[in-house]
Design a protein around this motif. Structure first.
Motif, PDB file in Angstrom:
ATOM      1  N   THR A 104       0.735  -1.330  -0.029  1.00 15.97           N
ATOM      2  CA  THR A 104      -0.064   0.141  -0.233  1.00 15.97           C
ATOM      3  C   THR A 104       0.737   1.270  -0.104  1.00 15.97           C
ATOM      4  O   THR A 104       0.341   2.285  -0.696  1.00 15.97           O
TER       5      THR A 104
ATOM      6  N   ASN B 137      -0.814   4.356  -1.512  1.00 20.89           N
ATOM      7  CA  ASN B 137      -2.528   4.427  -1.237  1.00 20.89           C
ATOM      8  C   ASN B 137      -2.491   4.918   0.105  1.00 20.89           C
ATOM      9  O   ASN B 137      -2.306   4.243   1.164  1.00 20.89           O
TER      10      ASN B 137
ATOM     11  N   SER C  50      -5.564   5.841   1.439  1.00 19.43           N
ATOM     12  CA  SER C  50      -7.114   5.656   2.055  1.00 19.43           C
ATOM     13  C   SER C  50      -6.866   5.169   3.452  1.00 19.43           C
ATOM     14  O   SER C  50      -5.950   4.122   3.760  1.00 19.43           O
ATOM     15  N   TYR C  51      -7.787   5.668   4.259  1.00 18.51           N
ATOM     16  CA  TYR C  51      -7.894   5.375   5.596  1.00 18.51           C
ATOM     17  C   TYR C  51      -8.437   3.679   5.666  1.00 18.51           C
ATOM     18  O   TYR C  51      -8.284   3.066   6.839  1.00 18.51           O
ATOM     19  N   SER C  52      -9.232   3.600   4.658  1.00 23.04           N
ATOM     20  CA  SER C  52      -9.880   2.137   4.762  1.00 23.04           C
ATOM     21  C   SER C  52      -9.271   1.018   4.024  1.00 23.04           C
ATOM     22  O   SER C  52      -9.395  -0.239   4.500  1.00 23.04           O
ATOM     23  N   ASN C  53      -8.186   1.294   3.263  1.00 16.58           N
ATOM     24  CA  ASN C  53      -7.408  -0.099   2.612  1.00 16.58           C
ATOM     25  C   ASN C  53      -6.256   0.389   2.081  1.00 16.58           C
ATOM     26  O   ASN C  53      -5.411  -0.242   1.655  1.00 16.58           O
TER      27      ASN C  53
ATOM     28  N   SER D 188      -4.506   2.091   7.008  1.00 14.63           N
ATOM     29  CA  SER D 188      -5.445   1.260   7.836  1.00 14.63           C
ATOM     30  C   SER D 188      -4.489   0.128   8.256  1.00 14.63           C
ATOM     31  O   SER D 188      -4.934  -0.926   9.148  1.00 14.63           O
TER      32      SER D 188
END
Length: 141
Positions: A97, A102, A104-107, A111
């Protein structure tokens, strides 16, 4: 150290990383903690030079070498294959990631890691000019 203008030697104070409510507060893993959500808790893994005593759990490609990861807690001989697969997967997830940018806090990488703690780690290693800080003698709770 110099005492009364007399050189007494060079001393180093250090503390061993330990799981404890006042140190590294993590849940103790049991050999039957092999499925979600129990498999997610309580590890201390280190990236270090292997002195031949501890079994290497896995290696990971890096820019200049392949660091060796060794389980510190639970003890290497007590880590189950499911637990090893989970924790190794977390490291590879962080690498993929981050390499993909990446955010993104979700993936994405946020995260996988605690970003403020990671920033503190980076700053403390840079301020101390810690040559081992990123590849050797590094513990990951």
């Amino acid at each position: 150290m110099i005492v009364n203008n007399e050189y007494k030697g060079l001393y180093l104070l250090q503390e061993k990383i330990k799981a404890d409510s006042n140190r590294v507060d993590i849940v103790k893993m049991e050999t039957n903690d092999n499925t979600l959500p129990n498999v997610t808790g309580g590890y201390i893994t280190k990236a270090d030079k292997n002195t031949g005593g501890d079994p290497v759990a896995w290696t990971m490609p890096s820019y200049s070498w392949s660091p060796e990861f060794i389980h510190d807690l639970p003890k290497p001989e007590e880590v189950t294959s499911q637990q090893n697969t989970y924790i190794k997967g977390q490291f590879f997830s962080l690498a993929s990631t981050a390499n993909a940018n990446n955010t993104s806090y979700s993936n994405g990488f946020p995260s996988v890691i605690d970003v403020p703690t990671f920033v503190d780690f980076m700053i403390s290693n840079e301020l101390a000019s810690n040559a081992d800080g990123y590849q050797f003698s590094t513990y990951f709770p």
